[in-house]
Design a protein around this motif. Structure first.
Motif, PDB file in Angstrom:
ATOM      1  N   VAL A 102      25.724  65.495  61.038  1.00  0.00           N
ATOM      2  CA  VAL A 102      26.210  66.326  59.926  1.00  0.00           C
ATOM      3  C   VAL A 102      27.698  66.623  60.065  1.00  0.00           C
ATOM      4  O   VAL A 102      28.359  66.980  59.073  1.00  0.00           O
ATOM      5  CB  VAL A 102      25.415  67.647  59.815  1.00  0.00           C
ATOM      6  N   ALA A 103      28.251  66.445  61.270  1.00  0.00           N
ATOM      7  CA  ALA A 103      29.689  66.650  61.453  1.00  0.00           C
ATOM      8  C   ALA A 103      30.509  65.541  60.806  1.00  0.00           C
ATOM      9  O   ALA A 103      31.735  65.663  60.698  1.00  0.00           O
ATOM     10  CB  ALA A 103      30.022  66.738  62.935  1.00  0.00           C
ATOM     11  N   ALA A 114      23.801  71.853  51.338  1.00  0.00           N
ATOM     12  CA  ALA A 114      24.969  71.615  50.474  1.00  0.00           C
ATOM     13  C   ALA A 114      24.884  70.293  49.724  1.00  0.00           C
ATOM     14  O   ALA A 114      25.479  70.162  48.646  1.00  0.00           O
ATOM     15  CB  ALA A 114      26.248  71.653  51.315  1.00  0.00           C
ATOM     16  N   ASP A 123      22.960  74.745  56.600  1.00  0.00           N
ATOM     17  CA  ASP A 123      24.013  74.815  55.569  1.00  0.00           C
ATOM     18  C   ASP A 123      24.484  73.432  55.147  1.00  0.00           C
ATOM     19  O   ASP A 123      24.670  73.162  53.948  1.00  0.00           O
ATOM     20  CB  ASP A 123      25.202  75.618  56.105  1.00  0.00           C
ATOM     21  N   HIS A 124      24.703  72.562  56.120  1.00  0.00           N
ATOM     22  CA  HIS A 124      25.168  71.206  55.818  1.00  0.00           C
ATOM     23  C   HIS A 124      24.136  70.452  54.982  1.00  0.00           C
ATOM     24  O   HIS A 124      24.492  69.739  54.030  1.00  0.00           O
ATOM     25  CB  HIS A 124      25.430  70.434  57.113  1.00  0.00           C
ATOM     26  N   LEU A 125      22.858  70.608  55.338  1.00  0.00           N
ATOM     27  CA  LEU A 125      21.803  69.890  54.612  1.00  0.00           C
ATOM     28  C   LEU A 125      21.650  70.435  53.196  1.00  0.00           C
ATOM     29  O   LEU A 125      21.527  69.672  52.231  1.00  0.00           O
ATOM     30  CB  LEU A 125      20.480  70.003  55.373  1.00  0.00           C
ATOM     31  N   GLY A 160      30.681  64.800  57.778  1.00  0.00           N
ATOM     32  CA  GLY A 160      30.984  65.099  56.383  1.00  0.00           C
ATOM     33  C   GLY A 160      29.817  64.846  55.449  1.00  0.00           C
ATOM     34  O   GLY A 160      28.649  64.794  55.863  1.00  0.00           O
ATOM     35  N   GLU A 161      30.117  64.671  54.165  1.00  0.00           N
ATOM     36  CA  GLU A 161      29.073  64.541  53.151  1.00  0.00           C
ATOM     37  C   GLU A 161      28.173  63.337  53.399  1.00  0.00           C
ATOM     38  O   GLU A 161      26.952  63.431  53.254  1.00  0.00           O
ATOM     39  CB  GLU A 161      29.704  64.433  51.765  1.00  0.00           C
ATOM     40  N   ALA A 192      25.792  64.208  56.167  1.00  0.00           N
ATOM     41  CA  ALA A 192      24.799  65.196  55.747  1.00  0.00           C
ATOM     42  C   ALA A 192      23.736  64.565  54.856  1.00  0.00           C
ATOM     43  O   ALA A 192      22.537  64.872  54.987  1.00  0.00           O
ATOM     44  CB  ALA A 192      25.484  66.350  55.029  1.00  0.00           C
ATOM     45  N   ARG A 193      24.140  63.674  53.954  1.00  0.00           N
ATOM     46  CA  ARG A 193      23.154  63.010  53.083  1.00  0.00           C
ATOM     47  C   ARG A 193      22.207  62.130  53.897  1.00  0.00           C
ATOM     48  O   ARG A 193      21.000  62.095  53.645  1.00  0.00           O
ATOM     49  CB  ARG A 193      23.869  62.187  52.017  1.00  0.00           C
ATOM     50  N   ALA A 202      21.908  73.291  61.347  1.00  0.00           N
ATOM     51  CA  ALA A 202      22.409  72.326  60.358  1.00  0.00           C
ATOM     52  C   ALA A 202      22.009  72.682  58.937  1.00  0.00           C
ATOM     53  O   ALA A 202      22.320  71.932  58.002  1.00  0.00           O
ATOM     54  CB  ALA A 202      21.894  70.929  60.701  1.00  0.00           C
ATOM     55  N   ARG A 215      26.291  79.136  63.996  1.00  0.00           N
ATOM     56  CA  ARG A 215      27.166  78.090  64.524  1.00  0.00           C
ATOM     57  C   ARG A 215      26.834  77.853  65.992  1.00  0.00           C
ATOM     58  O   ARG A 215      26.908  78.757  66.823  1.00  0.00           O
ATOM     59  CB  ARG A 215      28.636  78.490  64.385  1.00  0.00           C
TER      60      ARG A 215
END
Length: 588
Positions: A127-128, A177, A173-175, A130-131, A134-135, A171, A70
């Protein structure tokens, strides 16, 4: 058309009096460094540009492991939302590129914009969101990888690579997911290639610690055996790099307060990554975090931002607060760190540059502004500098002596950044005659005395500049004296009988200044509207236009300029004072 030339990038703002260089610098003393850098740079270009070189970065197939570190830096939701709407705003410039388009295969509006674009400085903010964010980030990263997988000098610059690697690792984890299996495989391969490249030469000393931290973070994201191996290699080399970057008092070798903050934030991210991996924090990292935390606290002013010196911007109060909250360290600021002295009273805080500018590789962002001051009155930063940072790479003139609150003789700068092919080879490092700075501090009952002196003007004018500051902590009053005097041993060849001087006090954008009838006093008001009187016995006092760089944008501001002439064979004294308005004897 304006009768006077404009400051580049700010129409209508008059250009300052042309500034001459003090000479000496950028000459034969740089030739060995230039020759070595040009030869090695060409070697790496030839080697890394070979067809098939990218295969040496591929290695075995690697997967991502659970848990990305983080980054404690607060995100700006406006940046992420703007990208989703197709508007990219970086380094004070903007570009339109709405999906399904992308910003990669088109010209960037400026070089600082391109640098931040390829450093993925936008990724945490995107990425903050949300989905959806991130996409979009997955799409942009994979498009970048398809276009720039092959090494090139700009995109794969060591410092740019380090920031890109850092942002990708945080980033991950966000990517992962939102990515498909094939996309996850491509993302981890992209991360591993860049981590391997970051451990290869060239390995300039400036930025080495940041590169090793980025590799260690990537190693924490990648699964065994590739990830742990990368992490071990990076951590083994990190203690030496930290020793080169961080002084015993916590000052950064680049002498930039913002550089100290950024390294502290990187180390805090590394601490989080090692905690996720259940690995102990190396002693060198623990020591560096403690030292940097103390330095950042000392270099922070009451408005919550850092002092702006040597290419470091003030940063955001939220970022400074986040770093100090995580790092801990001493609860109160110190009195000196990294070549800066701090004196304060209940309502006045002064930060002064009391050391010579960094040189060599550490001088790429340095400024030729000895004895520069920043002053906070309450929580209003009134006296500051022009705020140059690398985001304003096209405004190198703000790095010269008149670009901060200090004294200039003969409209001459004590150094200047390299330009042309020299800057291409070595970066725009500061060049000029070396000078020495002497400082003395005395703390008394309800008062602080700080005396700073440098000899940078001696070769040109045979004069030493001494700045004496006396802070009355009971009355919240700063009394100062600028003293120009011949040294004990006068150099030969000084022909000038007198030299014109200018003492500048740059004001924060938005600060108001009103000249009183006596033409010697100026009423200053900051964002809180509280008044402060600036008084001087200088022969000529004026309020003139100035500029201030904020996040790459040039903003209008004001400066107080005290002008006069100093004999080169005698002593000249100019006194000034800063005190709260509303007292007995205020000017009218």
């Amino acid at each position: 058309m304006s009768a006077t030339p404009d400051i580049p990038g700010l129409r209508g703002a008059p250009m300052r009096t042309p500034v001459r260089s003090a000479g000496a610098g950028g000459g034969p003393e740089l030739w060995p460094a230039l020759a070595g850098r040009m030869l090695t740079r060409q070697l790496w270009i030839e080697l890394y540009g070979l067809p098939g070189y990218g295969l040496t970065l591929s290695g075995r197939k690697v997967e991502a492991s659970a848990g990305a570190p983080r980054d404690p830096r607060p995100v700006d939701p406006e940046i992420g939302r703007a990208i989703l709407e197709g508007r990219w705003v970086l380094a004070g410039a903007a570009m339109e590129a709405a999906a399904p388009e992308d910003p990669w295969n088109r010209p960037s509006p400026s070089q600082p914009f391109a640098a931040r674009l390829h450093a993925f400085s936008w990724l945490p903010h995107l990425v903050a969101e949300g989905e959806r964010g991130a996409r979009e980030a997955v799409r942009l990263v994979l498009l970048w990888d398809a276009l720039f997988r092959r090494w090139s000098p700009f995109v794969w610059d060591p410092d740019r690579l380090a920031r890109r690697l850092f942002n990708l690792a945080c980033a991950a984890d966000h990517l992962a997911a939102v990515a498909t299996d094939s996309q996850r495989e491509a993302l981890t391969a992209c991360l591993a290639r860049q981590a391997r490249q970051a451990l290869r030469p060239p390995d300039p000393v400036a930025g080495r610690a940041e590169r090793l931290i980025a590799v260690a973070l990537a190693g924490g994201v990648l699964a065994a055996p590739v990830g742990p191996a990368l992490r071990r290699r990076a951590l083994a080399r990190l203690p030496r790099a930290l020793a080169e970057n961080v002084g015993a008092d916590g000052g950064h070798a680049a002498r930039s307060p913002e550089a100290a903050l950024e390294l502290l934030l990187d180390l805090l991210t590394l601490a989080d990554a090692l905690s996720l991996a259940a690995e102990p924090l190396p002693e060198s990292v623990v020591v560096a975090i403690g030292r940097l935390a103390g330095a950042v606290r000392t270099l922070s002013l009451p408005d919550g931002r850092l002092g702006s010196f040597h290419g470091g911007g003030p940063s955001r109060p939220q970022t400074v607060a986040a770093a100090l909250a995580l790092a801990g360290g001493p609860p109160e600021p110190g009195v000196a760190v990294g070549g800066f002295a701090r004196i304060h009273s209940p309502l006045l805080t002064v930060l002064a540059d009391v050391a010579a500018a960094p040189h060599g590789a550490w001088g790429v962002d340095a400024c030729a502004q000895p004895l520069a001051l920043e002053i906070c009155c309450g929580k209003d930063r009134l006296i500051t500098g022009c705020g140059w940072t690398p985001l304003a790479s096209d405004r190198q003139g703000l790095r010269l002596t008149p670009g901060h609150s200090t004294l200039t003789l003969g409209e001459t700068s004590l150094g200047q950044p390299l330009s042309g092919w020299r800057a291409e080879a070595l970066g725009p490092r500061l060049s000029g005659r070396p000078y020495a700075v002497r400082t003395e501090r005395r703390d008394g009952d309800g008062a602080v005395w700080l005396e700073i002196e440098h000899d940078g003007w001696v070769p040109l004018y045979g004069l030493t500049h001494q700045r004496r500051l006396y802070l009355d902590q009971r009355m919240d009053e700063l009394r100062a004296e600028e003293r120009l005097h011949p040294p004990a041993t006068r150099p030969e060849g000084i022909r000038q009988i007198a030299a014109p001087y200018a003492i500048r006090f740059h004001l924060e954008p938005g600060a108001q200044a009103s000249l009183a009838r006596d033409r010697r006093s100026i009423l200053l008001r900051g964002h809180s509207s509280r008044g402060w009187w600036f008084r001087t016995d200088g022969p000529d006092v004026a309020i003139e236009p100035s500029v201030h760089v904020d996040g790459g944008l040039t903003r209008r501001s004001l400066q107080i300029v005290v002008r006069g002439s100093a004999r080169t064979d005698a002593e000249t004294r100019i006194r000034w004072k800063l005190s709260p308005a509303g007292g007995v004897g205020d000017p009218v």
